[in-house]
Write an enzyme that holds these catalytic residues in place. Structure first.
Site, PDB file in Angstrom:
ATOM      1  N   HIS A 138      -4.044   3.173  -0.810  1.00 28.64           N
ATOM      2  CA  HIS A 138      -3.899   4.082   0.336  1.00 28.64           C
ATOM      3  C   HIS A 138      -4.959   3.724   1.383  1.00 28.64           C
ATOM      4  CE1 HIS A 138      -2.877   7.731   2.476  1.00 28.64           C
ATOM      5  NE2 HIS A 138      -4.171   7.962   2.603  1.00 28.64           N
ATOM      6  N   ASP A 183      -1.038  10.913  -2.881  1.00 29.65           N
ATOM      7  CA  ASP A 183      -2.301  10.226  -2.600  1.00 29.65           C
ATOM      8  C   ASP A 183      -3.476  10.896  -3.313  1.00 29.65           C
ATOM      9  OD1 ASP A 183      -0.991   8.361  -0.956  1.00 29.65           O
ATOM     10  OD2 ASP A 183      -1.062   9.745   0.725  1.00 29.65           O
ATOM     11  N   GLU A 213      -7.941  -3.896   2.002  1.00 29.59           N
ATOM     12  CA  GLU A 213      -6.895  -3.583   1.010  1.00 29.59           C
ATOM     13  C   GLU A 213      -6.556  -4.842   0.214  1.00 29.59           C
ATOM     14  OE1 GLU A 213      -3.469  -1.227   2.221  1.00 29.59           O
ATOM     15  OE2 GLU A 213      -4.486  -0.684   4.073  1.00 29.59           O
TER      16      GLU A 213
HETATM   17  C1  GAR Z   1      -0.652  -0.231   3.492  1.00 30.39           C
HETATM   18  O1  GAR Z   1      -1.619  -0.009   4.507  1.00 30.39           O
HETATM   19  C2  GAR Z   1      -0.805   0.769   2.364  1.00 30.39           C
HETATM   20  O2  GAR Z   1      -2.142   1.101   2.106  1.00 30.39           O
HETATM   21  C3  GAR Z   1      -0.043   1.955   2.918  1.00 30.39           C
HETATM   22  O3  GAR Z   1       1.100   1.397   3.501  1.00 30.39           O
HETATM   23  C4  GAR Z   1       0.763   0.090   4.002  1.00 30.39           C
HETATM   24  C5  GAR Z   1       1.779  -0.872   3.462  1.00 30.39           C
HETATM   25  O4  GAR Z   1       1.569  -2.164   3.999  1.00 30.39           O
HETATM   26  N1  GAR Z   1       0.271   2.901   1.883  1.00 30.39           N
HETATM   27  C6  GAR Z   1       0.246   4.221   2.056  1.00 30.39           C
HETATM   28  O5  GAR Z   1       0.030   4.746   3.129  1.00 30.39           O
HETATM   29  C7  GAR Z   1       0.525   5.045   0.810  1.00 30.39           C
HETATM   30  N2  GAR Z   1       0.228   6.411   1.042  1.00 30.39           N
HETATM   31  P1  GAR Z   1       2.132  -3.434   3.249  1.00 30.39           P
HETATM   32  O6  GAR Z   1       3.626  -3.182   3.050  1.00 30.39           O
HETATM   33  O7  GAR Z   1       1.873  -4.564   4.191  1.00 30.39           O
HETATM   34  O8  GAR Z   1       1.405  -3.578   1.949  1.00 30.39           O
END
Ligand code: GAR
Length: 214
Positions: free
Chosen positions: A110, A146, A175
């Site tokens: 997250h 979350d 991340e």
């Molecule tokens: C990421 O920033 C992840 O942390 C977020 O969605 C994005 C997905 O990017 N997740 C959340 O917000 C979960 N609550 P990605 O498809 O490029 O990994």
């Protein structure tokens, strides 16, 4: 070798970081499948190009029946002998049934320092609040959105002229570092949950940081 399913809903950059880590010599986990609830998820194409089995379990096919959707998802995951499920931008709230099936074997990333700013548009929420730091969190999943025992976090500064996009990009870079790190620790059997807190064997506390600097 820990077999892992990665669940995505879109771009899949975190999924890529996990796949890339698993492709390194000696990494103790293997991505056994990439599954999306959306047929148009861009990450599926990339995963298939890597030779990873992909599948779509489209939540729209199940209407409002969340449990039927999750049973189909669970069946798809278990086909591949998976022992850990990594949510990587998987934007469906999972019911207690699914979370219980995968308790302490279901991980999420997250883009905030939980428990601050759960939900969506959290980078803008951190800017609007005037937070000095934001960051990202890898945690075991509980039924509440979350929420759950924190495995690892990374903090980044929120800068004066940040927009949602600039802050999101700064966080995303981290991340891509901490999710593979968390996966490695789990696969090495070093992550234990006691009293809803994670303990990682053989890691030292990182140095603390203060923002703004004096
Ligand atoms: C990421 O920033 C992840 O942390 C977020 O969605 C994005 C997905 O990017 N997740 C959340 O917000 C979960 N609550 P990605 O498809 O490029 O990994």
């Amino acid at each position: 070798m820990l077999k892992v399913a990665v669940l995505i809903s879109g771009r899949g950059s975190n999924m890529k970081s996990l796949v890339n880590a698993c492709q390194q010599e000696g990494f103790p986990a293997q991505i056994a499948c990439v599954i999306s609830n959306k047929p148009e998820a861009q990450g599926l194409v990339w995963a298939a190009e890597q030779g990873i089995p992909t599948a779509v379990v489209n939540h729209r096919d199940y209407g409002k029946d969340r449990e039927a959707f999750e049973k189909a998802l669970h069946a798809e995951i278990t086909k591949h002998g998976v022992r850990l499920v990594c949510l990587a931008g998987f934007l469906r709230l999972l019911t207690p049934w699914f979370v219980t099936q995968w308790l302490d074997r279901l991980v999420n990333i997250h883009p905030s320092l939980l428990p601050a700013f759960p939900g969506l548009h959290v980078q803008q929420a951190a800017i609007d609040y005037g937070a000095r730091f934001s960051g990202c969190t890898v945690h075991f999943v509980r039924s509440e959105m979350d929420h759950g025992p924190i495995i690892v976090q990374a903090a980044v500064p929120v800068l004066a002229h940040d927009t949602e996009d600039t802050l999101a990009a700064r966080i995303l870079e981290f991340e891509h570092k901490i999710y593979p790190q968390a996966l490695r620790w789990i696969a090495e059997g070093r992550v234990n949950v006691h009293d809803e807190k994670c303990f990682i064997a053989d890691v030292n506390a990182p140095p603390s940081t203060i923002n703004p600097c004096s």
